[in-house]
Structures are given as C-alpha cells and as structure tokens.
Scaffold this motif. Sequence first.
Motif, PDB file in Angstrom:
ATOM      1  N   LEU A 145    -103.770 -16.177  13.210  1.00 16.99           N
ATOM      2  CA  LEU A 145    -103.360 -17.247  12.304  1.00 16.99           C
ATOM      3  C   LEU A 145    -101.911 -17.041  11.874  1.00 16.99           C
ATOM      4  O   LEU A 145    -101.546 -15.961  11.386  1.00 16.99           O
ATOM      5  CB  LEU A 145    -104.254 -17.270  11.061  1.00 16.99           C
ATOM      6  N   THR A 146    -101.125 -18.080  12.067  1.00 12.47           N
ATOM      7  CA  THR A 146     -99.745 -18.103  11.591  1.00 12.47           C
ATOM      8  C   THR A 146     -99.641 -19.189  10.531  1.00 12.47           C
ATOM      9  O   THR A 146    -100.125 -20.302  10.745  1.00 12.47           O
ATOM     10  CB  THR A 146     -98.767 -18.406  12.733  1.00 12.47           C
ATOM     11  N   VAL A 147     -99.030 -18.870   9.408  1.00 18.58           N
ATOM     12  CA  VAL A 147     -98.855 -19.833   8.327  1.00 18.58           C
ATOM     13  C   VAL A 147     -97.365 -20.045   8.103  1.00 18.58           C
ATOM     14  O   VAL A 147     -96.638 -19.104   7.770  1.00 18.58           O
ATOM     15  CB  VAL A 147     -99.515 -19.335   7.031  1.00 18.58           C
ATOM     16  N   HIS A 148     -96.922 -21.289   8.289  1.00 17.72           N
ATOM     17  CA  HIS A 148     -95.514 -21.621   8.109  1.00 17.72           C
ATOM     18  C   HIS A 148     -95.282 -22.083   6.674  1.00 17.72           C
ATOM     19  O   HIS A 148     -95.957 -22.997   6.200  1.00 17.72           O
ATOM     20  CB  HIS A 148     -95.099 -22.709   9.088  1.00 17.72           C
ATOM     21  N   PRO A 149     -94.305 -21.450   5.985  1.00 18.96           N
ATOM     22  CA  PRO A 149     -94.072 -21.819   4.574  1.00 18.96           C
ATOM     23  C   PRO A 149     -93.452 -23.204   4.446  1.00 18.96           C
ATOM     24  O   PRO A 149     -92.904 -23.749   5.385  1.00 18.96           O
ATOM     25  CB  PRO A 149     -93.108 -20.736   4.086  1.00 18.96           C
TER      26      PRO A 149
END
Lengths: 112, 110
Positions: free
Chosen positions: B106-110
């Motif tokens: 999982l990658t979360v982009h701010p």
Amino acid sequence: NAGVTQTPKFQVLKTGQSMTLQCAQDMNHNSMYWYRQDPGMGLRLIYYSASEGTTDKGEVPNGYNVSRLNKREFSLRLESAAPSQTSVYFCANGWGGTDTQYFGPGTRLTVL
Amino acid sequence: GQQVMQIPQYQHVQEGEDFTTYCNSSTTLSNIQWYKQRPGGHPVFLIQLVKSGEVKKQKRLTFQFGEAKKNSSLHITATQTTDVGTYFCAGGTSYGKLTFGQGTILTVHP
C-alpha cells in the motif's frame, strides 16, 4: 526482552562463499522459522523447527541447511552462496502450528 | 501445496481514500491472521480471526472472516500516510501450518 534477534543485519557475499545467519529468541517459544522475502513473492518458508532437535523443510529449502542448537537458537547456513539467494531473510518464532508468529528484524543478504 | 492468495499486489491511494485487500483460500482455514510490514521493517502481527463470519475492528481497520472460512478482507477507512507498508494475510491450513499470502503493498500519496 529483545524478542527475536538476528545477526548480521546486512551481508555481502561473493558467489561460492559460505555463511551462517544467526537467530535467537528469548520468548521461550517452541517453534522457529526461516523465511526469505523477495519482491512480489511474499514470505516463503525455507525451513522450520517445531521443537528443539527437530527441523523440517519448507517451501524453498534447496541451497540451505539449518541447525536448532537449543530452544533459543536456530541458524541458517548457506554452504555455497548463489546470486539467486540475494534476499531479505527473516527468522520468526511462535508456539507452532497455526499460532501467531513473531518476526526478527531481518538480514539483508546480497550475493555478487 | 495449499495456497493462500492475496489481491491486489499493489494499491496506490490518495490520503483519505479507503483501501481494501482480500485473501482467498481454496480450502477451509482454521484461522486467519493479518500482519503489517512497514517499509524496511519486519512483519508485525495485527489480529487473528477464528470464527465464521467474524468481524473485528482496530480504529480505522476492519477485518472480516468469510462465512465459509475461505476468505478474509482488511479494510482501512480514510487512509493516512502512516498506513503505508505491506499487509499480509496468513491462513491456518488443514496441515496445521500457517501459510502467508503474497502481500499487498500500500502506497498513500499525501
């Protein structure tokens, strides 16, 4: 309590060299495990030990040997390292069977 | 051998969006566990489900075990940058062993 400790943290080997990865636990668990983690492959079980004095092959045992020296320690040996063994190696412990496993911090191994 | 399949392999979300990862087995599982691995870290146990249809919550995380005990899901509501990492399911198989899925990164982009 340290939980599960692994040494070394990082290692670079040349093809054909040998080395032993060390794992120790202070949790008094019966079972110990060695996994390797490669991108896209998840965690693959190499060997496990259900109790002191016993070891069994996992999914990918070729090229590795293990030794359960006592209840605390479970070592993984690469007799003749190959580039395909470049990976992150995790030791884990637990009560065995389908119970929760507790992982060490890992050893990042590169074989050139 | 008995396998536990996990999808998707990768998931990129914007911060605040929801995220779900799924775990499937062809055979009945005795239990399902979920682990989280932060980047550069090691897998850490999150939770275990044992009963058919069980649902457990940990703050923004909701874990479900299917009625047939062959599948499970992890849902994160309103993702935060601290949620980044790889999420693994692990199923207790009929061989009395714990088998890990391949994980969802999982990658979360701010």
